[in-house]
Motif scaffolding. Sequence first.
Motif, PDB file in Angstrom:
ATOM      1  N   SER A 235       0.740  11.867   3.935  1.00  0.00           N
ATOM      2  CA  SER A 235      -0.376  11.026   4.367  1.00  0.00           C
ATOM      3  C   SER A 235      -1.154  11.700   5.492  1.00  0.00           C
ATOM      4  O   SER A 235      -0.568  12.213   6.455  1.00  0.00           O
TER       5      SER A 235
ATOM      6  N   ALA B 286      -3.410   4.705  11.246  1.00  0.00           N
ATOM      7  CA  ALA B 286      -2.610   3.597  10.710  1.00  0.00           C
ATOM      8  C   ALA B 286      -2.056   2.787  11.870  1.00  0.00           C
ATOM      9  O   ALA B 286      -1.380   3.322  12.761  1.00  0.00           O
TER      10      ALA B 286
ATOM     11  N   ARG C 152       0.857  -1.182   0.000  1.00  0.00           N
ATOM     12  CA  ARG C 152       0.000   0.000   0.000  1.00  0.00           C
ATOM     13  C   ARG C 152       0.899   1.240   0.000  1.00  0.00           C
ATOM     14  O   ARG C 152       1.245   1.755   1.065  1.00  0.00           O
TER      15      ARG C 152
ATOM     16  N   ARG D 244       2.294   4.737   0.354  1.00  0.00           N
ATOM     17  CA  ARG D 244       1.743   5.909   1.038  1.00  0.00           C
ATOM     18  C   ARG D 244       2.241   7.182   0.373  1.00  0.00           C
ATOM     19  O   ARG D 244       3.370   7.235  -0.122  1.00  0.00           O
TER      20      ARG D 244
ATOM     21  N   ARG E 151      -7.914   2.313   9.786  1.00  0.00           N
ATOM     22  CA  ARG E 151      -7.404   3.100   8.667  1.00  0.00           C
ATOM     23  C   ARG E 151      -8.496   3.983   8.071  1.00  0.00           C
ATOM     24  O   ARG E 151      -8.254   5.156   7.751  1.00  0.00           O
TER      25      ARG E 151
ATOM     26  N   ASP F 208      -0.088   8.096  12.494  1.00  0.00           N
ATOM     27  CA  ASP F 208       0.776   6.921  12.335  1.00  0.00           C
ATOM     28  C   ASP F 208       1.113   6.275  13.676  1.00  0.00           C
ATOM     29  O   ASP F 208       1.882   6.820  14.459  1.00  0.00           O
TER      30      ASP F 208
ATOM     31  N   SER G 164       4.406   2.711  12.116  1.00  0.00           N
ATOM     32  CA  SER G 164       5.821   2.707  11.751  1.00  0.00           C
ATOM     33  C   SER G 164       6.685   2.421  12.968  1.00  0.00           C
ATOM     34  O   SER G 164       6.199   2.381  14.103  1.00  0.00           O
TER      35      SER G 164
END
Length: 408
Positions: free
Chosen positions: A60, A365, A54, A56, A360, A64, A67
């Motif tokens: 974005s 995320a 996916r 990004r 999402r 988040d 990550s």
Amino acid sequence: MPQDSAPPLLRGTPPEPRAGHSAAPSRKAYHTAFDWIDAAHAERQRAGLVRTLRPRPADSPLLDLASNDYLGLARHPEVTHGAAEAAHRWGAGATGSRLVTGSTELHALLEAELAAFCGFEAALVLSSGYAANLAAVTALTAPGTLVVSDAGNHASLIDGCRLSRARTEVAPHADPEAVRTALTGHDGRALAVTDSVFSVDGDAAPLPALAEACRTSGAALLVDDAHGLGVLGDGGRGALSAAGLAGDGDVVATVTLSKSLGSQGGAVLGPARVIEHLVNTARSFIFDTGLAPAAAGGALAALRLLRREPQRATRAGQVARGLHGRLTAAGLAAVRPDAAVVSVRAPSPEAAVRWAADCRAAGLAVGCFRPPSVPDGISRLRLTARADLTDRQIDRAVGTIVATAPTG
């Protein structure tokens, strides 16, 4: 007829086979070579285990928590400037392996400062944390060596054990006595291998007890501190520093530059004689192109920033504990974090995928771990507690996770 006077072939007409040669099979004859992939894909679909890329965008809108940018340094102006300046000065790539043209003064400076920060005698920078683990495990073992590997270790350590041709025994997760038992009676070289913080549940290995078990049998200890550097220890100096083991003559550590330091690459830390041995024997170092200067420059800038702002490490731990406390108070099954990873259990792989997708869609995320990535077969959301998250962002994240949680 001379070869240069042969009549031209009509377009689309295949040449006739020369005498004594059969016609080459058409391309269609090979179309079944990868049919097994279709069956494997169908099986993954039935099990709910299909993975997709996916891409990004650079900007974005998602909050988040997926990550590994634990300290929020990947986009920090000092870090991106360090990367850009290094690229302008040294070029876009390292141009070769470290033993040919790929070692720059920048690599040497990063190695010196990284070793000093973490409390080790020397360091060796490689192109990834994966390559660092392969280098350390394979170069420190040989046929006849006993390797005792924790059942929860990262795939790169597992692959290093497989490539080493050493005898590997898998010890129960975080069990120093099992390691001691496995080492007892072995005559020859031995190495215990463990993550410092396990990437699935975020729990920490009992490093002092593991070191004591190794020393009873004269074995070495190799610790992957990918998830400890920047989060654990005084000012983020890592799990080995926190355990009082950094710099010991029988301890080697590996780290990544792609998590807390927000860049890319990996390194092996340990006694100078170990590092010299890796330079001469580690295939994933010798035969790989050196780390790109931009990544080295970004990592060095991040390391210096962390040294100047040690409170970032403290904040990451505070965020993790806060997430855990609020999610468990809401009735979710979250594992108590020892560093910056918060694991929240899901009832099934399908439920975990839906949960992550619903988060999402709500603008959050999160990571989604499921078999075969998890050794215990339990699917979960994996949250990363970044030091730069604001209290308002944490409120939003908790609210979204709780609101979208599976009901069955």
